[in-house]
Design an enzyme around this catalytic site. Sequence first.
Site, PDB file in Angstrom:
ATOM      1  CE1 TYR A 135      -4.242  -1.557  -0.068  1.00 43.55           C
ATOM      2  CE2 TYR A 135      -2.794  -3.343   0.623  1.00 43.55           C
ATOM      3  CZ  TYR A 135      -3.993  -2.911   0.095  1.00 43.55           C
ATOM      4  OH  TYR A 135      -4.940  -3.827  -0.274  1.00 43.55           O
ATOM      5  CE  LYS A 189       2.157 -16.220  -6.610  1.00 39.07           C
ATOM      6  NZ  LYS A 189       1.300 -17.215  -7.273  1.00 39.07           N
ATOM      7  CG  ASP A 222      -1.806 -18.764  -6.873  1.00 38.96           C
ATOM      8  OD1 ASP A 222      -1.510 -19.217  -5.746  1.00 38.96           O
ATOM      9  OD2 ASP A 222      -1.049 -18.887  -7.856  1.00 38.96           O
ATOM     10  CG  ASP A 246      -8.100  -4.505   0.213  1.00 39.11           C
ATOM     11  OD1 ASP A 246      -9.323  -4.557   0.421  1.00 39.11           O
ATOM     12  OD2 ASP A 246      -7.553  -3.544  -0.361  1.00 39.11           O
ATOM     13  CG  ASP A 250     -13.718  -6.614  -0.870  1.00 37.85           C
ATOM     14  OD1 ASP A 250     -13.645  -6.380   0.350  1.00 37.85           O
ATOM     15  OD2 ASP A 250     -13.813  -5.712  -1.729  1.00 37.85           O
TER      16      ASP A 250
HETATM   17  C1  IPM Z   1     -10.340  -1.432   2.412  1.00 32.31           C
HETATM   18  C2  IPM Z   1     -10.100  -0.489   1.291  1.00 32.31           C
HETATM   19  C3  IPM Z   1      -9.032   0.524   1.653  1.00 32.31           C
HETATM   20  C4  IPM Z   1      -7.660  -0.067   1.517  1.00 32.31           C
HETATM   21  C5  IPM Z   1      -9.086   1.813   0.884  1.00 32.31           C
HETATM   22  C6  IPM Z   1     -10.366   2.532   0.982  1.00 32.31           C
HETATM   23  C7  IPM Z   1      -8.030   2.729   1.416  1.00 32.31           C
HETATM   24  O1  IPM Z   1      -9.864  -1.173   0.121  1.00 32.31           O
HETATM   25  O2  IPM Z   1     -10.318  -0.997   3.560  1.00 32.31           O
HETATM   26  O3  IPM Z   1     -10.603  -2.600   2.161  1.00 32.31           O
HETATM   27  O4  IPM Z   1      -6.975   0.194   0.534  1.00 32.31           O
HETATM   28  O5  IPM Z   1      -7.229  -0.738   2.410  1.00 32.31           O
HETATM   29 MN    MN Z   2     -10.910  -3.238   0.265  1.00 31.73          MN
END
Ligand code: IPM
Ligand code: MN
Length: 352
Positions: A135, A189, A222, A246, A250
């Site tokens: 990041y 990885k 992966d 991250d 999701d």
């Molecule tokens: C998350 C998001 C954030 C990240 C963004 C909004 C900064 O994707 O919290 O999952 O990059 O971590």
């Molecule tokens: Mn995110």
Amino acid sequence: MATDLTLLCLEGDGIGPEIMAATLAVLDTVRPLMSRGVTLQHETIGFPALKASGSTIPDPVITAARNADGVILGPVSHNAYPPREEGGLNPSGVLRTSLELFANIRPAKSWPTVPRPVTPEVDLVVVRENLEGFYADRNMASGPGEFMAEPGVALALRKITEKGSTRIARAGFELAQKRGAKRVTAVHKANVMRLSDGLFLDCVRRVAADYPDLPYDELLVDAAAAHLVRDPAAFDVIVTTNMFGDILSDLASELSGGLGLAGSLNLGPTAAMAQAQHGSAPDIAGQNLANPISLILSLAMLLRHLGEATAATAIETQLRDTLPTHRTRDLGGTCSTTDFTAHLCAAIKATA
Ligand code: IPM
Ligand code: MN
Ligand code: NAD
């Protein structure tokens, strides 16, 4: 008498104001179930703050966050901000680093009445390292972690440290123990990132040795993505680096029924911040369509962390009971944000 809890509310951009209003309505409803009073503070971040004071996260907001017992953070339209030099800082990244919120805890749990894309039930937690990794907007003490070496050549640095890897591993195993987890899986990885993910894995293995009763395994990221879709029930606690966490969180929440259902808590040694897992959803902002559950569940996680388990459980239980009949559009329902919230609050009130 116990002193009041101080919670700082930052509604953010896009659907942020709508889901913050819903979340605060729920908080008001559980006040009678709490052992302490709650004092709410409100500060402005995001585009309104940029307009008013030239920064998407002015310094006094960071100070207020440091002084609060907890922060409730709405989503921000970070991708649409101007460059950092013009005040477009990422509030999420700035708060995570300023408050040393090194762990991002992201549970994904399927709901009996919400359709999901795969049949097996999901009940897992992604424990995501929150301050390092790839990041570029937050992984350096000074300056960005990416740069243009020459036109057409962009470089990005991924930071992995022994300290960061060890403490996220420890957070993962401690949580696994509390959950009575069946397994901890480190996702990495290291076949390609031999030094950085090699270091991460060494640290996790050392911590794993302190928990001989917890089954521990490792998966390449992966393969982990594929396994998550094929057999999500095989996972319990996943410990991983920032970007993999991250992305996989999701994926896991979508497998559990939808991104709008995903609670998320940022934790540090002395601070905690509830934050919706999804973004600011500009496509539906201002239309009373947003699903507020992600931020509401994040609030429940924050309350539990602050010792208010009764209030947290009431929120989670009544959500489970409200969902069969009342859902926002993203979950196939017809409720507006405010209708859904009113039903949830009424359900909590009826049992409180
Ligand atoms: C998350 C998001 C954030 C990240 C963004 C909004 C900064 O994707 O919290 O999952 O990059 O971590
Ligand atoms: Mn995110
Ligand atoms: P997003 O999560 O905002 O939206 C993706 C899709 O999911 C959209 O169709 C949106 O309408 C839907 N959606 C998301 N949350 C919803 C909810 N609560 N209820 C109903 N539908 C919902 O992702 P994006 O479009 O890629 O990003 C938009 C902005 O949000 C970008 O500026 C991005 O940088 C930012 N972002 C912020 C955070 C955060 O603050 N935590 C996280 C991710 C993205």
